[in-house]
Structures are given as C-alpha cells and as structure tokens.
Write an enzyme that holds these catalytic residues in place. Structure first.
Site, PDB file in Angstrom:
ATOM      1  N   LYS A  53       0.793  -1.235   0.000  1.00 26.28           N
ATOM      2  CA  LYS A  53       0.000   0.000   0.000  1.00 26.28           C
ATOM      3  C   LYS A  53       0.825   1.285   0.000  1.00 26.28           C
ATOM      4  O   LYS A  53       0.356   2.330  -0.456  1.00 26.28           O
ATOM      5  CB  LYS A  53      -0.936  -0.001   1.205  1.00 26.28           C
ATOM      6  CG  LYS A  53      -2.029  -1.057   1.127  1.00 26.28           C
ATOM      7  CD  LYS A  53      -3.182  -0.569   0.282  1.00 26.28           C
ATOM      8  CE  LYS A  53      -4.397  -1.484   0.424  1.00 26.28           C
ATOM      9  NZ  LYS A  53      -5.541  -0.984  -0.382  1.00 26.28           N
ATOM     10  N   SER A  78      -9.181  -0.512   5.746  1.00 33.48           N
ATOM     11  CA  SER A  78      -9.302  -1.666   6.640  1.00 33.48           C
ATOM     12  C   SER A  78      -8.003  -1.884   7.405  1.00 33.48           C
ATOM     13  O   SER A  78      -7.893  -2.790   8.207  1.00 33.48           O
ATOM     14  CB  SER A  78      -9.681  -2.921   5.851  1.00 33.48           C
ATOM     15  OG  SER A  78      -8.718  -3.221   4.885  1.00 33.48           O
ATOM     16  N   GLY A 186      -7.297  -1.747  -6.552  1.00 31.91           N
ATOM     17  CA  GLY A 186      -6.136  -0.879  -6.772  1.00 31.91           C
ATOM     18  C   GLY A 186      -4.892  -1.651  -7.167  1.00 31.91           C
ATOM     19  O   GLY A 186      -4.235  -1.333  -8.160  1.00 31.91           O
TER      20      GLY A 186
END
Lengths: 325, 325
Positions: A53, A78, A186
């Site tokens: 991420k 999350s 993503g």
C-alpha cells in the site's frame, strides 16, 4: 479524464524510487511441487509498513501541491492502507488522519499511531467509511488518499508489477499466468497493466474472500458492486465494502477469471508460506497462494506469478494458521 | 596452505552467481526505535533451502573435479548445512550422503531427503559426527563438504557479506558494526572478511548460544575449543560441537567481542522479526538480533548490520516464540 496506462505506472516508479523496498521475487522447488506449477512470489509483505500500500500512497502524496500537503491528508482503510498513508505522510512532512474500522487488528491501529497519524474509528456494521472520511475533506480541506479508486494510487500499486515483470525476466522466467488478491481493485488494476505490458496476453485471475466476491459481481454486471454490510472474513485486508469504478474500468479490458479463498484455505496458505518461503503473510495477503493451491487444474504446468500483498497479522491468528496444518 | 582472503570470496561469488538468491537487506523504523540503533538485516532465511549454507556448499561442490563429483559427497550437519549440501549436490548432479543428529528438527531431515540425499543419523550425546562422516570418505572415496573448516566453504558464506556491504552502500548506509551468529565460524569468518574489506575497521561481535560459547573460548585460548558433549540449546543451528581451526585463524585477526543469547532471548527476537520484518527466523538465526536487543549499550546510535542466517523452524517452536511475547 486521464487515461490509465503503463505511462502513469512508469511515472509513479520514478516518483517513488529509493523511497520503497524493491521486494524480492521468491520461489521454492518444494512449493512448485506442491502447487504443480512454477510459482513466482512477489513478497510485498516485506514492503515498508508490511504491505504494497505504501507504493500508491506515496505516489499520490508526492503528486500533491505544497498547499494541498499543508492542509493535510485523510484516508479510510481496513488497516494496511491507513498505515501506509500514515508512513507516507510522515515522510512527506504532512498531517494525516486515518479512519479505521473499530474491528481492525490492534497491530494496524497501533502502527498508524506510531507513524504520528490521528486515528478515528467507525463501526463497519452501521457506518460507511467513505462518509466518515469525506467529512474531513469537506470540513477541513484535507485531501483524500483513496485506497484504490484513484489513478495515482493504482499507478503506484502497479510499480509492484513493473518490478515483478523485470525480476521474472532476470530469473529467466516467462510469466503466463498472474493471480492477484483483490478488494477494491487498486493492486490488481495496476499490476495487471504492468505485467500485461511486459507479457502481453498474460492470463489473469483475481482472488476474493469467500462470500465477499464484490469484484466478480462487478465484472459480471459492468458496474462497481458492494458487499452486503456485516460481511465478515478473516481476510480483513480484502474486506472493504465496495469495488472501485476506476479499477473496474481497467480490469474490464482483460479476460479475467475470478476465484475465491475461504478462511481455512488462507490459513493453510499462510502455513505453507511459513514452511517453504520463510515469510509472514496475513490472511488477505495469502488469498492468491490459497487459490493456486486449491484450484490446481487452472495452473498445472504454468509459470504463475502471485503477489503476497501483506504481512500484518496478529500473533494469535498466525499461530492458528500454523496449528491448522 | 592457501591464504584466506577477499579474492577467494570474489571467486566464490563468480562461481555461484545466478544459482543462489540475492537476499534482501531489510530494515524497519520501528525496529530501529526498539533497538536504539540503525539496524540492517540481511535476510538469509529467504535463501534457497532456508539458510545461507547453500552458498558455501555450492562453492565447494562446483570447485570439485568431475572425477571427485562422480564419487559423491558427504556432509555432517546440525541440519541447515545438510539440506544445503543435498540441494547443491542435486544441482551439480552428484550423489550426497548427509549425516544428521537424531535430535535434528524433523523438517531438516525431511528436507534432506526431499533433495534426494541419503540420510544417516547419529546420537549427538555419544557419537562424534565428524567420525561418522569420515567413514564415508575413507571407505567410499567421497568428498567431505565440511560445514565450516574449509576455505572454499568460508568463501562461499562470505558472499553474503559482499552482498550486504553492497546493498548497505546502495541504501546510503555506512556500516560501523557487524553482529554475526557463530557456531563453527564459517559464516562469520567469511562475512567479516568481506564487510571489513568494504568498511575497514568495522567493529565485530559474534553471538553464540548461552552455555555453548566455544568460539569465545577459542579466541581466548588461541586454539579451537569444543563444547562439552550433551550441551543442549534451542538454537540448534549454532549447536555444533567445535569451533573451526581455519575460521578461528581468520577471526583472530580482528578485535572481536563475543556475546551470547539465551533460548528466551532468541524466541523474543523471533517474535520481533515476525512483527516488524515479516520474516520467519529460526532460534539460531535470531541470535544476533537477540544480542542487539539485549545489549543496547554496545550498539546505541550505531549502524549495525546483522545476518538472520536461517528460517528452518518447526511450527510448534515458532508458535512458542509468538506466545512468549
């Protein structure tokens, strides 16, 4: 509207170079025997903040103007995205507010705070995280770093695919199959774009938590679908409520096969990764490995690339995976 | 007698290039905070066969003549070396016999067999593994691949130090302290030579299992010392009975500080590596991390490089580490 493509991913790679880890592409002859295929494992659990991420978060934040950065950023997540945004914000010297479900593993909440971010929690059964996050955008002029529905974020995640394709080539492999964990889309939209550019026609599989197949339904219906509120899974990193419109638009361009992984299959895959790869993978991060191990007919004899997308897992859950073998 | 030095290590690197994994040099800001220093972690647990041992084994086996390889090789080992020799022999197309203590973790015995080697076990409390191994050399003309007391093996292990020094430089770090797990001394003699060549005057610490400090006593006495038979430790990878004469000769050239790690400290370090680095490290592989975490006064503010040397650990022991936090 900008078009999403390989150029945006190359730009992202240049922007975040030296600020992220070039994670290794691992393999194991014993794992190949178990899986019945040649398996190449991009270990994004070894990435800064324990998941891929940070790639998208950094690309987005480094693309902002100084004025935008001065007003701060907000993210809902999350967990892994929140931690990555917190770390990226710290690196860029701007304030971050992270909106997390109250049910997120404690390690994920603690880690956001460690990076200096403000943490706000919400009840995932009754509140919409996007609504909570957008309040900060509207009331405080913060910039939202969306976890997936943003071309800059998708492009950042796609840099994992650039590395994967290059490392596979260096190791003498030709990838013919790509299996990716999917929640909002993503990671998968970015990595599919990058790997398909290097290996045109690569066969694509997406893996979602059993009972939470929002992207499979989105690809079928042609519009972003939601999971019903109250859907719970051990694969918390893939438990976001909705598929992204922009990722869906990209993924719709490829012939994609959707699979799912159960809690038990993910725990087993975690134990396999422990034993044969010596890496710590969280349940959601192990979905693609679980799918390969549990659907051998799709992969037999192929050269299959997967991304172990995260490693942020509580000790209790990891021990449960090890004892479940 | 040949002299051991950096040239042998460069030759080894050329010989084994492309046949081993360039393992990543990992770090974590949270780990730095916990340790009170900048910590660079060479993750050799991600190496082929789960430890650095394949480097030395391959360098040795690839240096043999065809006639030597045809007669086969033999190795004695607490486990990781045996597995590495089995894998290297398979790659070189020659027969291998591995002599293992009957007390070795089952995963290590199974893995030797998986690579096609013959496994012979002995009782570590009553038999000397070297005697058992040498029987095959004398009776069948096999070549012994010694786990540490061989310049070619030491040079192979030293390639981990070449990579470490280069990766640290790429990441913008200047290593001033090196902390290495030590048993016979194969890894430490090679890596110290390589890293000291890149960073002359680097401060060197060796870490041994508490109660089994054979190298510390060897450095003090000037000759290779043995642990008493019947010495048991959870750090089985560092539990070989004796220090090596050739490694001792190399290590004696440096001002070395010796530390030890207890079972409990190693288990705690494994849990830290799980949580902050997302890697699976075995007790013996975690000794250097344990020593850094438990002797902060030696390392405060330094740039410290360590090698997490192996990840071959049973699920039960790993779960014990996670619950010990």
């Amino acid at each position: 509207m900008t078009t999403f493509g390989i150029d945006l991913i190359h730009q992202a790679a240049a922007r975040i170079r030296g600020k992220i880890v070039t994670t290794p592409l691992l393999s194991s002859p014993q794992l190949d025997e178990l899986a019945g295929c040649r398996l190449l494992v991009k270990a994004e659990n070894l990435q800064r903040t324990g998941s891929f991420k940070i790639r998208g978060a950094l690309n987005k934040i480094l693309s902002l103007t100084d004025a935008e950065r001065a007003r701060g950023i907000v993210a809902f997540s999350s967990g892994n995205h929140g931690q990555a945004v917190a770390a990226a914000a710290k690196q860029a010297g701007c304030r971050a507010t992270i909106v997390l479900p109250a049910t997120a593993p404690k390690i994920k909440i603690d880690n956001c705070r460690w990076w200096g971010a403000d943490v706000v929690t919400y009840d995932p059964d009754t509140q919409d995280r996007e609504d909570v996050g957008m309040k900060f955008v509207h009331e405080q002029g913060m910039t939202l770093v969306h976890p997936f529905d943003d071309h800059l974020v998708m492009a950042g995640q796609g840099t994992a695919g650039l590395e994967l394709a290059e490392q596979a080539k260096e190791q003498g492999h030709t990838i013919d199959t790509l299996v990716l964990n999917c929640s909002g889309g993503g990671l998968s939209s970015g990595v599919v774009t990058a790997v398909n550019n290097a290996s045109p026609g690569v066969q694509v599989f997406l893996v979602e938590p059993e009972g939470g197949e929002k992207m499979a339904r989105s690809l079928a219906s042609g519009q972003p679908e939601r999971n019903p509120m109250g859907t719970h899974t051990l694969l918390d990193a893939l438990s976001g409520p909705n598929a992204g419109a922009k990722p869906l638009e990209v993924l719709s361009q490829y012939p994609v096969t959707c699979l799912s992984a159960s809690n038990q299959q993910a725990l087993h895959a975690m134990a396999v990764a422990f034993r044969l790869l010596k890496i710590v993978v969280e349940p959601g991060g192990a979905a693609s490995l679980a799918a390969v191990l549990n659907n051998p007919d799709h992969f037999r004899g192929k050269t299959v690339a997967i991304v172990c997308s995260g490693g942020n897992v509580d000790a209790a859950v990891f021990s449960r995976a090890l004892s479940a073998r």
